[in-house]
Each structure stands twice: as structure tokens, then as C-alpha cells.
Design an enzyme around this catalytic site. Structure first.
Site, PDB file in Angstrom:
ATOM      1  N   SER A 665       0.816  -1.217   0.000  1.00  0.00           N
ATOM      2  CA  SER A 665       0.000   0.000   0.000  1.00  0.00           C
ATOM      3  C   SER A 665       0.850   1.268   0.000  1.00  0.00           C
ATOM      4  CB  SER A 665      -0.947   0.005   1.198  1.00  0.00           C
ATOM      5  OG  SER A 665      -0.216   0.177   2.380  1.00  0.00           O
ATOM      6  N   LYS A 708      -6.080   4.602   8.173  1.00  0.00           N
ATOM      7  CA  LYS A 708      -4.946   5.373   7.666  1.00  0.00           C
ATOM      8  C   LYS A 708      -5.289   6.865   7.611  1.00  0.00           C
ATOM      9  CE  LYS A 708      -2.804   1.696   4.979  1.00  0.00           C
ATOM     10  NZ  LYS A 708      -2.722   1.054   3.670  1.00  0.00           N
TER      11      LYS A 708
END
Lengths: 818, 285
Positions: A665, A708
Site C-alpha cells: 500500500s 490510515k
């Protein structure tokens, strides 16, 4: 460009429409659900339950906390209530082979009836037999037999004695037998008196003595056969009396169970056995009375109860292993401690005079007995962890016979005299519950597994969040509230739980199936509701429960946030830097997942076109992360390496990372840092980015997007939101957004931005404020664009490398010339 | 201490005589005597009588013995008689020692040669209680009471404990009370024995009618006085011998005490009781 990628507040959270919920509180919901949206599972279970063939047992696989057990138990109970109640199962003595107890299968409720009747019979035997054997008739007849035979012997001896007396001889008992001696005036003659007798008289006496001795010998030699005769006649009398005495009791029972031929046969066997063993029954009763008396006198504390159990009478008892008198429908049994013994039953022993003994009364049922004719639910992991349990279960299911034996016996380790109860014909459907991994491992490594568990009921992790499912979900919550005796949840609370459920699966279009977690949340919300004095559980109570749970588990998250605030961990949230970017990662500790920003830096130098992943060099990089870094090399090569070789070496590093890094990611962030470093293009540090890339420059979805965003938001919020800060996420992750309320508020107030990007170029433009640039007709990038700057730098590096290479070659040639 | 208290303290039976022969009933008598002696701290005297008739058998040329077990005929001389008697005597002594040591009581073993009845009568004079198997080594199994026991019952006034194989002395005492002076004496023996053994006492009192029941129970209670042990009194009309035996058995009687003057404990009636009772009988004067 940036504006069109910016997400609006309503894209950040999908609220549950209160209008769609047709109730005020969960109390108004009458229909309760256990399974929502698990159509595949329901269909599998329906099939498994209905399929009446060997091996169609069910393995329910899926993540923990989905409430698999409750769901299946609930379904099976509903289904089984319409099925036939199985027979009671009893073990009774086998009067021909005592070590092989017989099974009696009786209609539900008749087992305990028979047991109670036999206990009553045993109680009555005492008085009945005692009365019969103490009756005057019996005593007289017995005495008559004894005297009849003994009288003959007595008369023979008395007759002999009489005749001897008439002949002047006395019959004397000596220490070891009998002897005849001459008498005179009622006294034995002395030696002197005998010597005075005439020779004729002495000869006559001698002849007579010899004659009587022979007669006496005949009489005495008949004694053993007479004793046998007495015993035999008394035995016959005992049998006659016993048979007569208990006939009424047995006939009464036979009448009661006349429609059950097995029971009638058993009662006949009991009758015969009582007749055969009547003496031992009576003598044992006598001993018991004596022991009771002694215990009473010795201040006995009742421990003698076991000693009062007559071993002969115990044989007439009925051991009801499975009593279905209270059962409705087919049984559904869950065994939470599936040891070998708890599954297949056991034979217990008791210590008597230092020796271990057993009988059919000590046979104890296992879960398979209890579930026979119905369903048995087991936890696969526990079964596999218990020694012998898995093998025992498989053997039983394969043979369809339930045999009670200890593992020691079945493996031939112990060979002792024990019971061999006749095996039971098994008709049970087993449902194993387990994780997916276990199922796949068993499929892979146990060749018998697939043939015994042919039905796979695979629980989904999530279900679609549509109106219909939301309605059912509300019914599920209403059921859970009822079961847990919680306060009613109002519709706003239900909506919040549905939203939370979506957040749990990181998908605004899905809902979690982990019912246990939802149940926990409801219990905690109920607690806070009570604390707040609310009549019903409200949205605020649910929110409080969520926040408090997060707070309790967030020590480490807060420590990291604190380290960032105190600049122990370097994270810039403003300004511009070359070759530096804020990546985002998630950490899972315990059951809490949180996001945090990580500084990613890139440096470049002359080289052969390789990108060095420093994490990988020190073995702190997982394979997916390494793959991501290699993909970005591929992207660079495709975009900039078709016209010239890439003459650089680049290093990428997760700064201040002290543990392993995995996942791809951060590959987009790494690419941006690298391009920034190559092109010497500053990156706005107000942004953080997450997303993985492919070789064609597309941004691919990642996990943990909510955490996140919230992780970076928290850092910015503590430093003060500038309005410039924001996060770049893959566009495909927009459907996963279920963000915190404060993040949404900040976006609404334009203090924080979230951008959804589809390509590398979109992200790079937002981060740098420059255009990416496309090749014109001359295959050149427009001046001032990002691509132009990168390519220009790469060209410069190529030239330098060429120059360096030719210089090196010249030097080496001149060295050779020399 | 008054003379009455001294009398109370004095053991009921200090010296118990046990007539020993090889019969199983005699062994039962020995074990019961030892148990009783242990309970009341008495000592026992085992008496083995060498029947004088045995020694008169040997000298005849035609004296032979027929084995009781095999029926074999074997010669009998003076020497073999002596050996058999010695062996029997030693066996009796060993049995007495074993039983006495197990019961931790003092014992004495004595042998006398002579007529069985006369020797036993003579020995009984120094004893407080005579214990004997209710039948001895009778040749026939007709009567339940042996000749020696009968003779003793007739010729001595000493208490006699009658036992037989298979019947053990139990702890619960049952006494027959028939209002006679001898019946009262039997009740006093029962009372004292109950006190010394610290057990329970049941009294079967003979009533003349239902109205008389309370009177006779009152009498018994008065006779028992300050007996502070579990006591129960049953008033019944004097039963037939067989039913009396049954009654005692149904009350779990461990020892029956009665006066030998009571008609139920004489002759045929006594025979019938002995045939049906399941516990020893102590017959007082």
C-alpha cells in the site's frame, strides 16, 4: 485536477437511513433473526440436515465470532422440533454373558419408567422374599426335608445303638469317630471286668461288635450322599418358593410393558435369575441389615450406603444412558469438552476392598449417545486437540456403531477384565465448527475427512448492506437484545450499529457477520445507557461504547501519536521537501487496528537502473512490499527507460521503522518520493498518501483506508489543521470509507481534504502542484512538467554515466598501451 | 460408697466357664464367651473334659474305631486313644489362646478326666456364667438341646449361655419379662449387662390383656430404674414358642435373656425356640 479528485463529505460515510427502519425501538420488532444474508450457509445446512446418506455430516467453516454455533444450534433446534423424539437407551445386565451388557431401546420416557419399576421391584424383593422364606410354611417344609433325611440317619444310628445295648454294647463317640464297647449296668466295662467274661461271651461280643461296626460303616458312608440330597431338595424348595413369591411382581411389570417384547424377555430373564440366586439375595440382605446395625451403633455416617448395594440385586437395575422423557423433537447436543470419553462414553470403576470393579450400571454415556437420533455440534479445534478424540469420532461415524471402550483397550495397551457393552447403532448428524484453515488442512492431510464431512457450510465474513438486509439485521439485533436481556435499542442506535458493522468490514456497502462482536458492542452500549440513565439505548450510547472500547485498547496508538507530536518520530505536515513523502500504514495490535503516517524517503545516484529497497536488504521487508518496490522500477522503466537506459540507482526507505514492513500500500508513495528525488521536485508535506501501483501507473485499492486517514488526521489535528492537509487514497477505496465524525466535520469545514485518485499522475500533480505532462509529437514532454523534469534528470545522469564510462575506458586503454 | 453402689460397680460375670469340645457349636461358644468377657472385663476358663469312657475302650482285643468321615474301621488301642485325646486337648488350648489373645482377655485352660456331666457340674460351681454349645457332639440331629446342656439346666442354678454355630453374639439385648421373681431377676441381669456393654435394651413384657399393657410396661420401667441407655418395652400376650423366636429375630435381637423357670424355656418349647431363633440365649436361674 485536484478539485475533481476531492471527495465531498457525503462520500466519506454512508449513513443508515432512519426512514428505512420501520420501528421505534427493537422492542417493536417481533420477528427475530439468527442468520442474516448467509444464504449459502443456510442452503448448505438445509441440504446437510435433509441428506439422509452416510458421510453427509456438516463442517461449518468461517471466521470466529460469527456466532456459528448459535446460528447452527438455533437452526437445528427449529428443524429438529418437528422430528421424531428418539428412543430412550438403556443398558441392562446380560444374564448369559455378564461382561457383555445388553442394550434396550425403549420409546421416549419408557426407559426411566422401566428403571423406576425395576428399582421398586428390587425394594419389594427384600420384603417379598424375606416374608416367603420366613414363612412358617417354608420353615416347616425345610425342617421337614432336613429331618426327613437326617431322621433316617438318626434312626439308623439310634436303632443300631438300641440293638447294641440289647446285646450289651454301648456306642461311644471317640475324638475321631465311633466305637462299640461292652457295658455292664449302664457303664462301660473296665479291662478287668472284660477279662472276667467267659471265652464264649467274649467271642459273642466280638462277633456282635464286628457286625455293628459294619452296619455303622454303611450308615456313615451314606452321609455325604444324604447331605447332597438334603441340599438338592432344599434348593428345589427355595426355587419353588422364590418363583412363586416374585411371580406376581414380575407379572405386574410384564403387563405394564407388554407391548415391548424386549422388556418382557428381560423380565423373564430377571425372574429366572432371582429364582437361581435367591439364597445369595437373602444372605446379602441379612449382611446388609447387620452392617446397618453396626454402623448405627458405631455412629456410622452413612458412608455405608454403597456397601448396602447388593451385587446380585444391582444386576436387576436398569441403567438409563439416554433419557428422552423430557426431550422435544430430535436432540441437539453441543459438547464443549469433546474428550474421547465425553464423546463415546466410558465405563467407570469403583474401588472395593482394594480392587477395581465395574458392572453395566457404571456405563456412562458420551455426547454421541445423547445426540443419537439427532444432532451433535462440536468444535473442530477442540476435538483435534484432545488425544484420540478425532480418531474415535471418525471411527464411530464410519462404522455407524457406537462402541464404548477406553483408548487403552482399543489400542491394546491395557488388557484387563472389563465390560464390552454391546455397540449401539448410531444415527447422528455431526456438525463441526472451525476456522477455514482447519477445514482446508483437514481436506489436504486427512484422507478420510472428505468422505465423512461432505457438506461444507462456509460462513461469509460480510453480507451486502441493502435495505432488506438492514431490516433483517435490525431483527438480529432485536433478538440479541432479548437474549442478553438488554434495554431496547432505539432506531438511531440500531442505525449506528449497522454503520459500525460496515466500518468493521471496512466497506460502506457491506455489513459484518461477526455477531459476537456486535453482541459485545450491544452489551457495552447497554451498560453506557444505564450509566447515562437512558430509557432506551441511543445512538450516543453506542457511540460511547465504540469510543470507550477504542480508548481502552489504544495505549500504543496514543504513544505513537505522542512520539510524532514530540518530534521523536519525524513527520512533516506542512512545507515542501524533495524525495520525502508521508506514507500511511496500519498496525494491528490485539483486536485494535490503527493507522499512522510514516516518512518515506528516496535518494538517487548514478547506477545501473536498480532500485534498492533498504528494508529488503536488512530483511525487514515482506514479500509483498518487495514486490511493490519492484513494480515501481517497472513503471519507471516503462515511462522513462524506452529511449535511454536508466542510469541511476535509487534507495527507498521507511524512516524510523524498527520492525518489519509488508504490504504494497506504500508503493505509490514510494514512487512519488522517487520521482521527486529524480526530478528534484518538491512534494507538499501537508499530504499523506496510500495506494499501491501497477506497472501501468494505475492506483490499486488497499486495506485499512479508514484507519490510515484517521491516523494522519489525528496527527494534523493535534498540530492544528491548516486547511491544506489531506490524504490521497485510491479511488476504488471510496466505497470503503466509513470515517469518524470529526474527520467528516473537518472536511465539511474544508480544514482537511481527502482525494481519490486513479492514476499515479493524478496523485503526483496534487502533491507537487505541477502538471504531469504528456509527450508531444516529438515524443518530448512539455518543459516544466514533472515528466519533463524527471526525464531531463535521467538524461543528465545517463550522459554522466556515459562520460564516466568512456573516461574509465580511456584510462584503462592508456594503461594497457603503457 | 454404699454396699449397693459397690454391688453396682461389681462386674456381672467375673469368671466365665467355657466347655470345650471339638464341635462347631463349642467353638461358637468360645468366641461368644471371649467377646462377652472383653465387653464386661471378665476372664474365661476353658474346660476340656477327657471322657473317662474313651480310656475304657482301649484294652479290649476287639476294640475298633469307625471313622466318622470315611466310615473306615481301624484298630483302637490305649496308645492311640491317649494320642488322640492329647492332640484334641492341645487343639482346644490353642483355640482358647488364639481367641483370648484376639479379645485381649485373661484366660485359663484346664483339662479334667472323668464323666462329662459330673466334671462340668463340679467346675460350674466356681463360675459366674457357663457358656456351652447348645448341642455337643451328638450322634443324631434330633433334639436341639444336647444331653449335657439339659443336665446342666436341670442341675445348676448358674446362668447358662447357649450358643450354636452360625449365630453370633449381637449388641442388642432382648429380655423376656413375665412378672415372676425369676423374670425380675432376668431383667436385672439384662439391665446390668446393658450398662456394662453400653448398648440398647428391648424388653418383651407379657401382658394379660390390652388394659394390662400399661401396667406391665410401668413395672418394667420401675425395675429398670435409672438405666440411661436406649430402652424400649413391648407389651405382648405370652406368645407361642415359635412366634417368640420370630419376634426376637424381627427386633434384631443380639442376645436373648430369660429365666429358665419361664415355661417357654423348658422342654419342647425350648427346643422349638432353639430351632427358630437367630441369636444366643442367656438363661438365668
Amino acid at each position: 485536477m485536484a478539485e475533481q479528485n476531492r471527495l465531498t463529505p457525503d462520500q466519506l460515510y454512508t449513513y443508515c437511513d432512519l426512514e428505512s427502519l420501520d420501528f421505534e425501538t427493537t422492542k417493536d420488532i417481533e420477528e427475530h433473526q439468527r442468520i442474516v444474508g448467509q444464504d449459502r450457509v443456510v442452503s448448505s445446512i438445509q441440504f446437510g440436515v435433509s441428506m439422509d446418506r452416510d458421510g453427509y455430516n456438516i463442517f461449518a467453516l468461517g471466521p470466529n465470532e460469527t456466532g456459528k454455533k448459535e446460528l447452527i444450534e438455533d437452526y437445528l433446534k427449529k428443524h429438529s422440533s418437528e422430528e421424531e423424539v428418539p428412543h430412550d437407551m438403556c443398558y441392562v445386565n446380560n444374564f448369559e454373558e455378564e461382561y457383555k451388557p445388553e442394550i434396550l431401546m425403549l420409546p421416549a420416557g419408557r426407559g426411566s419408567d422401566l428403571r423406576d419399576s425395576m428399582n421398586k421391584l428390587i425394594e419389594d424383593l427384600d420384603t417379598t422374599l424375606t416374608a416367603a422364606f420366613e414363612s412358617e410354611e417354608y420353615q416347616n417344609r425345610r425342617q421337614a426335608i432336613e429331618e426327613d433325611v437326617q431322621q433316617e440317619q438318626g434312626e439308623s444310628i439310634s436303632d443300631l445303638q438300641q440293638r447294641a445295648q440289647e446285646e450289651g454294647l454301648a456306642l461311644i463317640r471317640t475324638p475321631a469317630g465311633f466305637s462299640f464297647a461292652p457295658m455292664q449296668e449302664g457303664e462301660i466295662m473296665s479291662q478287668e471286668e472284660v477279662q472276667e467274661l467267659s471265652d464264649e461271651e467274649e467271642e459273642r461280643l466280638e462277633e456282635k461288635v464286628e457286625e455293628f461296626q459294619k452296619e455303622l460303616q454303611q450308615v456313615l458312608r451314606k452321609v455325604p450322599s444324604r447331605k447332597r440330597e438334603v441340599r438338592e431338595r432344599i434348593r428345589k424348595l427355595d426355587r419353588e418358593i422364590a418363583s412363586y413369591a416374585v411371580k406376581d411382581l414380575i407379572d405386574e411389570l410384564k403387563q405394564k410393558f407388554s407391548n415391548l417384547s424386549d422388556v418382557v424377555d428381560f423380565l423373564d430373564a430377571v425372574h429366572q435369575d432371582i429364582v437361581d440366586n435367591v439364597k445369595s439375595i437373602i444372605s446379602q440382605q441379612g449382611q446388609n441389615q447387620l452392617m446397618q446395625m453396626m454402623q448405627a451403633q458405631g455412629g456410622g455416617n452413612g458412608r455405608g450406603s454403597s456397601s448396602q448395594e447388593d451385587p446380585t440385586l444391582r444386576r436387576y437395575k436398569v441403567n438409563v444412558l439416554v433419557d428422552n422423557s423430557e426431550t422435544e423433537g430430535a436432540p441437539v447436543v453441543y459438547e464443549d469438552n469433546p474428550t474421547f470419553k465425553n464423546l463415546v462414553g466410558r465405563v467407570e470403576y469403583k474401588s472395593q476392598m482394594g480392587a477395581l470393579t465395574t458392572d453395566f450400571n457404571l456405563i456412562k454415556p458420551g455426547a454421541l449417545h445423547m445426540a443419537n437420533g439427532g444432532y451433535l455440534i462440536l468444535d473442530a479445534r477442540r476435538v483435534l486437540m484432545e488425544p484420540f478424540a478425532w480418531e474415535g469420532l471418525k471411527r464411530t461415524l464410519k462404522s455407524q456403531k457406537l462402541k464404548i471402550e477406553s483408548p487403552g483397550e482399543s489400542y491394546g495397551l491395557i488388557s484387563t477384565v472389563s465390560l464390552e457393552p454391546k455397540p449401539l447403532d448410531l444415527d447422528v448428524k455431526v456438525v463441526l465448527l472451525g476456522e477455514r484453515l482447519l477445514y482446508y488442512l483437514l481436506c489436504q492431510y486427512d484422507p478420510e475427512f472428505r468422505s465423512l464431512f461432505k457438506v461444507e457450510a462456509d460462513f461469509d465474513d460480510d453480507i451486502d448492506r441493502n435495505e432488506e438486509n438492514q431490516e433483517k439485521y435490525a431483527q438480529l439485533l432485536a433478538g440479541l437484545a432479548g437474549e442478553n436481556e438488554l434495554k431496547p435499542f432505539d432506531k438511531s442506535a440500531v442505525a449506528r450499529i449497522i454503520e459500525r458493522s460496515a466500518r468493521m468490514v471496512e466497506d460502506s456497502e457491506k455489513m459484518s457477520t461477526r455477531n459476537k462482536q456486535i453482541e459485545n458492542l450491544m452489551q457495552e452500549a447497554d451498560y453506557w445507557s444505564r450509566e447515562n440513565g437512558n430509557e432506551n439505548v441511543t445512538r450516543e450510547d453506542v457511540q460511547k461504547a465504540i469510543e470507550q472500547r477504542l480508548y481502552r485498547s489504544s495505549r500504543i496508538r496514543d504513544k505513537i501519536q505522542e512520539a510524532i507530536q514530540r518530534d521523536t518520530l519525524y513527520i512533516d505536515t506542512s512545507g515542501e521537501e524533495i524525495g520525502q513523502i508521508n506514507g500511511l500504514s496500519v498496525a494491528m495490535i490485539g483486536d485494535v487496528m490503527f493507522g499512522r503516517p510514516n516518512r518515506i524517503t528516496a535518494s538517487v545516484r548514478l547506477g545501473k537502473g536498480e532500485v534498492v529497497n533498504i528494508e529488503r536488504e536488512v530483511k525487514m521487508s515482506g514479500p509483498i512490499h518487495s514486490k511493490g518496490v519492484m513494480i515501481l522500477s517497472g513503471f519507471l522503466g516503462q515511462r522513462f527507460g524506452t529511449r535511454q537506459p536508466l542510469s541511476l540507482s535509487a534507495s527507498l526507505v521507511f524512516e524510523q521503522s524498527y520492525s518489519g514492513v509488508d504490504g504494497d500500500s506504500a508503493s505509490a508513495a514510494e514512487l512519488y518520493a522517487l520521482m521527486s528525488a529524480i526530478g528534484q521536485i518538491p512534494i507538499n508535506q501537508s499530504y499523506a498518501i496510500t495506494g499501491s501501483i501497477n506497472q501501468r501507473g494505475q492506483i490499486q485499492p488497499i486495506g485499512g483506508v479508514n484507519q490510515k486517514i484517521e491516523g494522519f488526521f489525528d496527527v494534523c489535528k493535534k498540530r492544528g489543521l491548516t486547511g491544506e492537509q489531506g490524504v490521497l487514497i485510491p479511488k476504488t477505496n471510496v466505497k470503503n470509507l466509513m470515517l469518524r465524525e470529526d474527520v467528516i466535520e473537518a472536511v465539511k469545514e474544508e480544514k482537511f481534504q481527502i482525494y481519490a485518485i486513479e492514476t499515479v499522475d493524478e496523485g503526483m500533480e496534487i502533491l507537487t502542484g505541477l502538471e504531469m505532462g504528456e509527450r508531444d509529437e516529438n515524443e518530448e514532454f512539455p518543459e516544466g512538467t514533472i515528466n519533463y523534469k524527471v526525464e531531463k534528470r535521467l538524461s543528465e545522469m545517463t550522459e554522466k554515466r556515459k562520460h564516466f564510462a568512456s573516461n574509465s575506458k580511456g584510462e584503462s586503454e592508456s594503461k594497457n598501451d603503457e | 460408697m454404699t454396699s449397693e453402689e459397690k454391688e453396682q460397680e461389681k462386674p456381672l460375670f467375673e469368671h466365665i466357664l467355657v466347655a470345650l469340645d471339638a464341635s462347631p457349636h463349642s467353638m461358637a461358644a468360645l468366641e461368644a464367651a471371649a467377646r462377652l468377657a472383653h465387653s464386661i472385663e471378665a476372664n474365661i476358663e476353658g474346660l476340656f473334659i477327657e471322657d473317662i469312657n474313651w480310656f475304657r475302650l482301649g484294652p479290649h482285643s476287639f476294640s475298633k474305631e469307625v471313622s466318622e468321615i470315611t466310615g473306615n474301621i481301624r484298630p483302637l488301642d490305649q496308645g492311640s486313644i491317649e494320642r488322640q485325646v492329647r492332640a484334641l486337648s492341645k487343639r482346644m488350648e490353642r483355640a482358647l489362646r488364639r481367641v483370648s489373645e484376639l479379645a485381649s482377655i485373661n484366660y485359663e485352660f484346664r483339662t479334667e478326666r472323668g464323666g462329662v456331666e459330673s466334671e462340668l457340674l463340679s467346675a460350674s460351681e466356681g463360675a459366674d456364667l457357663i457358656t456351652l454349645g447348645r448341642i455337643g457332639q451328638s450322634m443324631t440331629r434330633g433334639p436341639k438341646l444336647g444331653r449335657t446342656a439339659k443336665a446342666l439346666l436341670e442341675k445348676t442354678t448358674k446362668p447358662i449361655l447357649l450358643l450354636q454355630k452360625g449365630l453370633k453374639l449381637g449388641d442388642s439385648i432382648i429380655c423376656i419379662y413375665d412378672r415372676s421373681e425369676q423374670g425380675k431377676a432376668a431383667l436385672q441381669v439384662a439391665k446390668k449387662l446393658t450398662q456394662q456393654i453400653e448398648t440398647k435394651l428391648q424388653v418383651v413384657a407379657f401382658k394379660n390383656s390390652d388394659e394390662d399393657a400399661r401396667t406391665v410396661i410401668k413395672q418394667v420401667k420401675k425395675e429398670l430404674g435409672d438405666l440411661r441407655l436406649p430402652t424400649r418395652v413391648f407389651a405382648v400376650e405370652a406368645p407361642e414358642a415359635f412366634h417368640l423366636a420370630r419376634l426376637v429375630t424381627s427386633k434384631n435381637g443380639g442376645l436373648l435373656i430369660a429365666s429358665r423357670s419361664q415355661p417357654l424355656f423348658k422342654g419342647q418349647a425350648l427346643e422349638r425356640i432353639l430351632a427358630n431363633i437367630k441369636c444366643p440365649i442367656l438363661l438365668t436361674s
